[in-house]
Scaffold this motif. Sequence first.
Motif, PDB file in Angstrom:
ATOM      1  N   SER A 214      42.263  36.742  29.448  1.00  0.00           N
ATOM      2  CA  SER A 214      40.829  36.515  29.638  1.00  0.00           C
ATOM      3  C   SER A 214      40.242  35.635  28.543  1.00  0.00           C
ATOM      4  CB  SER A 214      40.076  37.847  29.669  1.00  0.00           C
ATOM      5  OG  SER A 214      40.069  38.439  28.388  1.00  0.00           O
ATOM      6  N   LEU A 234      44.085  35.543  36.959  1.00  0.00           N
ATOM      7  CA  LEU A 234      44.924  36.561  37.576  1.00  0.00           C
ATOM      8  C   LEU A 234      46.356  36.075  37.794  1.00  0.00           C
ATOM      9  CD1 LEU A 234      42.484  38.133  40.192  1.00  0.00           C
ATOM     10  CD2 LEU A 234      42.948  38.846  37.844  1.00  0.00           C
ATOM     11  N   TYR A 245      41.031  45.193  34.563  1.00  0.00           N
ATOM     12  CA  TYR A 245      39.788  44.425  34.685  1.00  0.00           C
ATOM     13  C   TYR A 245      38.921  44.949  35.833  1.00  0.00           C
ATOM     14  CZ  TYR A 245      41.413  41.059  31.234  1.00  0.00           C
ATOM     15  OH  TYR A 245      41.834  40.474  30.074  1.00  0.00           O
ATOM     16  N   LYS A 246      39.552  45.309  36.927  1.00  0.00           N
ATOM     17  CA  LYS A 246      38.789  45.900  38.033  1.00  0.00           C
ATOM     18  C   LYS A 246      38.195  47.238  37.602  1.00  0.00           C
ATOM     19  CE  LYS A 246      41.357  43.629  41.762  1.00  0.00           C
ATOM     20  NZ  LYS A 246      42.234  43.806  42.951  1.00  0.00           N
ATOM     21  N   TYR A 268      29.504  39.500  39.571  1.00  0.00           N
ATOM     22  CA  TYR A 268      30.933  39.222  39.390  1.00  0.00           C
ATOM     23  C   TYR A 268      31.490  38.636  40.677  1.00  0.00           C
ATOM     24  CZ  TYR A 268      31.580  43.648  41.908  1.00  0.00           C
ATOM     25  OH  TYR A 268      31.540  44.648  42.836  1.00  0.00           O
ATOM     26  N   GLU A 269      32.629  37.996  40.511  1.00  0.00           N
ATOM     27  CA  GLU A 269      33.303  37.395  41.657  1.00  0.00           C
ATOM     28  C   GLU A 269      34.805  37.583  41.475  1.00  0.00           C
ATOM     29  OE1 GLU A 269      33.987  32.887  43.304  1.00  0.00           O
ATOM     30  OE2 GLU A 269      31.903  33.498  42.957  1.00  0.00           O
ATOM     31  N   ILE A 270      35.466  38.105  42.490  1.00  0.00           N
ATOM     32  CA  ILE A 270      36.912  38.359  42.430  1.00  0.00           C
ATOM     33  C   ILE A 270      37.601  37.589  43.549  1.00  0.00           C
ATOM     34  CG2 ILE A 270      38.733  40.095  42.467  1.00  0.00           C
ATOM     35  CD1 ILE A 270      36.734  42.166  41.582  1.00  0.00           C
ATOM     36  N   TYR A 274      41.383  34.522  40.279  1.00  0.00           N
ATOM     37  CA  TYR A 274      40.590  34.713  39.069  1.00  0.00           C
ATOM     38  C   TYR A 274      39.518  35.784  39.285  1.00  0.00           C
ATOM     39  CZ  TYR A 274      37.124  31.885  41.549  1.00  0.00           C
ATOM     40  OH  TYR A 274      36.236  31.417  42.478  1.00  0.00           O
ATOM     41  N   ILE A 275      38.943  36.209  38.151  1.00  0.00           N
ATOM     42  CA  ILE A 275      37.774  37.093  38.142  1.00  0.00           C
ATOM     43  C   ILE A 275      36.730  36.451  37.241  1.00  0.00           C
ATOM     44  CG2 ILE A 275      36.831  39.330  37.425  1.00  0.00           C
ATOM     45  CD1 ILE A 275      39.520  40.586  37.990  1.00  0.00           C
ATOM     46  N   TYR A 276      35.483  36.400  37.696  1.00  0.00           N
ATOM     47  CA  TYR A 276      34.352  36.000  36.868  1.00  0.00           C
ATOM     48  C   TYR A 276      33.431  37.206  36.722  1.00  0.00           C
ATOM     49  CZ  TYR A 276      35.261  30.932  37.097  1.00  0.00           C
ATOM     50  OH  TYR A 276      35.796  29.680  36.972  1.00  0.00           O
TER      51      TYR A 276
END
Length: 529
Positions: A214, A234, A245-246, A268-270, A274-276
Motif C-alpha cells: 500500500s 492487489l 485491507y478489506k 472506497y473503491e475495490i 486495486y483498492i482505493y
Amino acid sequence: MRMLFTNRSLPAMAVVCLGESILISPPLDTTGNINQIISSNSPEACYTYLTNLEKTGDPRTDATFLCRLLDCYSKVFSKLPLARHSKTESYARMLIRYAELKGIEDPDDAEDNFIIARTNSKAFAFVHIAHAQFEHSQGNTKKSTCILQKALASNAKPVEHLQMAMKNLKSGKSQLLPTEDKEDIAGYAFTNESITIKGRQFFILKMIGRGGSSKVYQVLDQKKQLYAVKYVNLEEADAQTIESYKNEIEHLNHLQQYSDQIIKLYDYEITDGYIYMLMECGSLDLNTWLRSRKTVNSLDRKFYWRNMLEAVQTIHKHGIVHSDLKPANFVIVNASLKLIDFGIANHIQPDMTSVVKDSQVGTLNYMPPEAIKDTTSKSGKPKSKISPKGDVWSLGCILYCMTYGKTPFQHITNQITKLHAIIDPSHEIDFPDIPEKDLLDVLKRCLIRNPKERISIADLLDHPYLRLQPQKPPEQETCNSDLKRILNELAALESPNSIARAASVSILFTLSLLVPCDHFQIFGCIFLV
C-alpha cells in the motif's frame, strides 16, 4: 557497540524481523546460495549476491521478500565479523542497505543501524549521506545537517559528494544526491497525476506513507479540500493481505460513527486489481511527532493519552482488539489524535475474553508478553493469545515513550534478547521517578505482564491521572484569611462607622478579584476615601 545482527531462534518458533515488527511463522527457505556465498568469506561477493537478489523483487511492496532479504543480510553479518570487515566498501554498503531495509517497516530500528554503519565505516562519504538522507526524509533537517557537518569534519571521502549533499539540503531539495531510481526519493511530489474514485477526480500532491503493498497519498479534490488516499495494489498482495485491507474498511465503516477518535473513511473503491480508500488527512502521525521533540509537554501527553484511550475503548466496546497499537497508528487531525490502520485487528465474540491467532504479528517494542508466548496447538503451528488487555500493554508502552523518550525495552537492541526480556517476569522494567505520581502509577499498572492483573481501559479513563483537580491558589486563601481578620476587628468595635467600614472592605475585596491590580490600587484609594 550495540549489535543488531544476531539471528538465533526461539524454541518451537521461527522469528523474522521487519524493523520493530515481528512475524513468528514457519522459517523461510533462504539457506541455498547465500550460505555458499558466505563461505567464500568475501564481502564483495556477498554484496553482489544481495544486490542481484534485490532486483528479483520489491521489498517496499512485498513483506515476504523484505523478510528474506533481512534474513540474508543477518546471515552475512553473523559470519563476517564487523570488526574485521567494516573498513571494506562492500561491507559498508551492506551495512547501509540493511539499515535502509529496516527503515521500510519502522524508522526506530533503522536509526540504530545507521549509527553502527557511521561509527564503523566513517571513512566513506556515502555512509553519512545515506543516514542524512534518511533523517531528511523523516523531517529531521537539523539532524541531517549535523550528520553531514560531522562527516566533513572527519574528512570522509569523497568530500565533493558531501559538499553536494549539503548544498542540496540547504536548498530544500528532497534528494541529497542525484539518483536514477525515482522510487527511492523520499517524499517526492506528483504534479501531473491524479486518482479517480467512483468518478471523482483527486490531484496527488505527494506520498505521505507506504507499507507492504500500500501507498498513502495526500490529495486535493476540485474544491481544494485536502484528503488522504490509501492505494493498495492487489496484484502484489497475497490473499491474507487482501483480507486484512478489506477487514480495515469494514472496521472503519462501522466504528467511525461511534467516536471522533477514529479516522474518517469517506469512500472506497475495490476492484480485482486495486483498492482505493478516501480518508481524512492528518498533519502527521504520532511517531513522527514524538521523534521531532526531545520532551513532551505534560498537558499534551495527558490530552493525547485521553484521545488514545477513548479510541481504543470504542473498538473494544464493539468486540475488536487492535493488537498492533503503536505511535505510527495514531495520526494528529486538527490537534486531536485519531486511530488508523485496522489491518490485523481481530473480532472477539461477546461471550469470549480472548482469541487465538494463527500467527504472531505486531511491533516488538509495543507487543504484550502474552502475544509473544508460544501456545502451539497439536498442528504444530505457532499461535498467539490476544485480548483487550494486550492493547492496554501497547498503550502503556506508548505512554512510557511519551514520558521517558523511549519504550520500556528499546535499550535492548538484540531482537531475541528483547523477546525474552518482555516475557520474563524476573526482568524488571525501569520506571525512573517523575514528579507526576499518578502518571507513574498508570505506567506501572499498564505494564504488568499478567494480563489478568493489568488495568482496564475503563479504569484508566477513571484514573486520577485524568481527573481535573482544581485547587485554590495560596494567594487567594491568604486573602480570605486576611479579610476575615479585618472584618472581625472592625466588627469588634461595635460602632456604626466600624460596621460601614467593614462593609466597604468586603466590597473592596470582591472588586480586587475582578479588577486588574494596578487599576485596583487607584480605585481602592478613591473608594476608601
